[in-house]
Every structure is written in C-alpha cells, then in structure tokens.
Design a protein around this motif. Structure first.
Motif, short mmCIF file in Angstrom:
data_model
loop_
_atom_site.label_atom_id
_atom_site.label_comp_id
_atom_site.label_asym_id
_atom_site.label_seq_id
_atom_site.Cartn_x
_atom_site.Cartn_y
_atom_site.Cartn_z
N MET A 1 0.85 -1.18 0.00
CA MET A 1 0.00 0.00 0.00
C MET A 1 0.89 1.24 0.00
O MET A 1 1.95 1.25 0.61
CB MET A 1 -0.90 -0.03 1.24
N GLN A 2 0.45 2.27 -0.69
CA GLN A 2 1.20 3.51 -0.76
C GLN A 2 0.32 4.68 -0.34
O GLN A 2 -0.91 4.57 -0.28
CB GLN A 2 1.71 3.74 -2.18
N ILE A 3 0.95 5.80 -0.09
CA ILE A 3 0.22 7.01 0.28
C ILE A 3 -0.47 7.57 -0.94
O ILE A 3 0.14 7.72 -2.00
CB ILE A 3 1.19 8.07 0.88
N GLN A 4 -1.74 7.88 -0.80
CA GLN A 4 -2.52 8.49 -1.88
C GLN A 4 -2.28 10.00 -1.89
O GLN A 4 -2.26 10.64 -0.86
CB GLN A 4 -4.01 8.23 -1.68
N ARG A 5 -2.12 10.56 -3.06
CA ARG A 5 -1.93 12.00 -3.18
C ARG A 5 -3.27 12.75 -3.27
O ARG A 5 -3.33 13.94 -3.02
CB ARG A 5 -1.10 12.33 -4.42
N ASN A 6 -4.32 12.05 -3.63
CA ASN A 6 -5.63 12.66 -3.81
C ASN A 6 -6.42 12.68 -2.51
O ASN A 6 -6.15 11.92 -1.58
CB ASN A 6 -6.43 11.90 -4.86
N GLN A 7 -7.44 13.54 -2.50
CA GLN A 7 -8.38 13.53 -1.39
C GLN A 7 -9.18 12.24 -1.44
O GLN A 7 -9.31 11.62 -2.49
CB GLN A 7 -9.33 14.72 -1.51
N PRO A 8 -9.75 11.84 -0.31
CA PRO A 8 -10.56 10.62 -0.32
C PRO A 8 -11.84 10.83 -1.12
O PRO A 8 -12.22 11.96 -1.42
CB PRO A 8 -10.89 10.42 1.16
N ASP A 9 -12.48 9.73 -1.47
CA ASP A 9 -13.77 9.84 -2.13
C ASP A 9 -14.86 9.58 -1.09
O ASP A 9 -14.57 9.28 0.06
CB ASP A 9 -13.88 8.90 -3.34
N VAL A 10 -16.11 9.70 -1.50
CA VAL A 10 -17.22 9.56 -0.54
C VAL A 10 -17.34 8.16 0.03
O VAL A 10 -17.99 7.96 1.05
CB VAL A 10 -18.57 10.00 -1.15
N ARG A 11 -16.70 7.19 -0.58
CA ARG A 11 -16.74 5.83 -0.06
C ARG A 11 -15.68 5.59 1.01
O ARG A 11 -15.69 4.57 1.67
CB ARG A 11 -16.59 4.83 -1.21
N ALA A 12 -14.76 6.54 1.18
CA ALA A 12 -13.71 6.38 2.18
C ALA A 12 -14.30 6.42 3.58
O ALA A 12 -15.15 7.27 3.89
CB ALA A 12 -12.66 7.48 2.02
N THR A 13 -13.86 5.52 4.39
CA THR A 13 -14.34 5.44 5.76
C THR A 13 -13.77 6.58 6.59
O THR A 13 -12.59 6.92 6.47
CB THR A 13 -13.90 4.09 6.40
N VAL A 14 -14.61 7.17 7.42
CA VAL A 14 -14.16 8.13 8.42
C VAL A 14 -14.22 7.39 9.75
O VAL A 14 -15.27 6.86 10.13
CB VAL A 14 -15.04 9.39 8.45
N CYS A 15 -13.10 7.31 10.44
CA CYS A 15 -13.04 6.62 11.72
C CYS A 15 -13.46 7.55 12.85
O CYS A 15 -13.43 8.78 12.71
CB CYS A 15 -11.60 6.14 11.99
N GLN A 16 -13.85 6.96 13.97
CA GLN A 16 -14.29 7.74 15.12
C GLN A 16 -13.23 8.75 15.55
O GLN A 16 -13.55 9.89 15.85
CB GLN A 16 -14.64 6.82 16.29
N SER A 17 -11.98 8.34 15.56
CA SER A 17 -10.92 9.26 15.99
C SER A 17 -10.84 10.48 15.06
O SER A 17 -10.57 11.60 15.51
CB SER A 17 -9.57 8.55 16.05
N GLN A 18 -11.10 10.29 13.78
CA GLN A 18 -11.11 11.41 12.84
C GLN A 18 -12.28 12.34 13.11
O GLN A 18 -12.13 13.57 13.12
CB GLN A 18 -11.18 10.90 11.40
N ALA A 19 -13.46 11.79 13.31
CA ALA A 19 -14.64 12.60 13.60
C ALA A 19 -14.46 13.38 14.90
O ALA A 19 -14.78 14.58 14.96
CB ALA A 19 -15.89 11.71 13.69
N LEU A 20 -13.93 12.73 15.92
CA LEU A 20 -13.73 13.41 17.20
C LEU A 20 -12.64 14.48 17.10
O LEU A 20 -12.75 15.54 17.75
CB LEU A 20 -13.39 12.40 18.30
N PHE A 21 -11.63 14.24 16.30
CA PHE A 21 -10.58 15.24 16.11
C PHE A 21 -11.14 16.47 15.40
O PHE A 21 -10.84 17.60 15.79
CB PHE A 21 -9.40 14.65 15.32
N LEU A 22 -11.97 16.26 14.38
CA LEU A 22 -12.57 17.41 13.71
C LEU A 22 -13.47 18.18 14.68
O LEU A 22 -13.44 19.40 14.71
CB LEU A 22 -13.37 16.97 12.47
N ALA A 23 -14.24 17.47 15.48
CA ALA A 23 -15.09 18.14 16.48
C ALA A 23 -14.25 18.98 17.44
O ALA A 23 -14.62 20.11 17.78
CB ALA A 23 -15.92 17.12 17.24
N LEU A 24 -13.12 18.46 17.85
CA LEU A 24 -12.21 19.20 18.74
C LEU A 24 -11.70 20.46 18.06
O LEU A 24 -11.63 21.53 18.66
CB LEU A 24 -11.05 18.30 19.15
N ARG A 25 -11.35 20.36 16.79
CA ARG A 25 -10.87 21.52 16.04
C ARG A 25 -11.98 22.56 15.86
O ARG A 25 -11.74 23.76 15.90
CB ARG A 25 -10.32 21.10 14.67
#
Length: 151
Positions: A1-25
């Motif tokens: 697996m490699q790092i993607q240069r593009n933004q995710p698409d709508v099918r990309a999973t958002v994990c709880q830690s990501q959602a909580l981090f955005l809420a904190l920001r």
C-alpha cells in the motif's frame, strides 16, 4: 500500500478518531472566534482576513481535509446558507453523509470566497451555531456511528 496524493472519495471510511478530532478543532475555532468577534463580525472591515489568519482556522481547515470530510468526488451543492440560517432544522437529523456533505460544500465555498476576498462561510457557520451542532453530533450522536457487530 502507498500514500494516496488525492483527497478521499465519498466511499472512504471516516473513523471515530477522525470525527472526534474534527469536532475538537471546531470547538477550538469556536472559542477563539467568539473572543475575537464578541461584538460583531464585519467582513467589510477586514474581519474575514483576521478570521482566516487564525491558527485555529488553519487547524480546522487541515483537519477537515485530513479527516476525510472533503472528498474528491462530492459535488459542492449542499445548501450551506440554509443550514447556517436554520441549523437545527437542517442539520439536527442529517445522517453522517449529510454532515460530511455540509462540511465539504462549506469548505469549497470558503476557498472561492477567500480567493475573491468575500465573507467566510465557516465564520458564518460558527456564529449561527451550525458548525457547533456538527461538532456536538460528531461527539455524542450514536446514530452517526456504525454498529461494529455489523461489520
């Protein structure tokens, strides 16, 4: 697996830690915005530039992209003005995809407005309570989260 240069698409999973981090920001940006514009936000007086210069703004912006709330295949057509005017009626029952679409569209509008020197939809969302409602739902609304037993 490699790092993607593009933004995710709508099918990309958002994990709880990501959602909580955005809420904190979001909460951090809300706090500093409330202090900075306690009287009134006036984009004609240069307040938009002040808002965009906030380190908390940069952290929120970067978190929204890094946490998968801005997608490369999502149309920027969520009714942001309606959500910012009537946040509870518009955002209180949105499923996760609707909240993601709202943040995505708002940041796309923000990019256009910033380039043209107009007002900040993000600041409007904070002042109306819309972005705070998104943060609240990301942190406490279990209906936004997948049931791990179903996966």
């Amino acid at each position: 697996m490699q790092i993607q240069r593009n933004q995710p698409d709508v099918r990309a999973t958002v994990c709880q830690s990501q959602a909580l981090f955005l809420a904190l920001r979001i909460r951090s940006l809300e706090a500093v915005t409330d202090q900075l514009f306690a009287a009134e936000y006036d984009p004609d007086a240069g307040d938009a530039a002040l808002f965009w210069a906030l380190p908390e703004y940069d952290l929120f912006h970067d978190a929204a992209y890094a946490c998968g709330f801005v997608c490369n295949d999502l149309a920027p057509d969520y009714p942001v003005d309606e959500a910012n005017t009537r946040p509870f009626s518009k955002l209180s029952r949105e499923p996760f995809d609707g909240l993601r679409h709202y943040v995505h569209t708002m940041l796309r509008a923000e990019r256009s407005n910033r380039a043209d020197g107009y007002f900040s939809p993000v600041c409007s969302a904070i002042q109306s309570g819309a972005l705070g409602l998104v943060a609240q739902r990301l942190t406490s609304d279990d209906s936004l989260y997948a049931n791990d037993a179903q996966q």
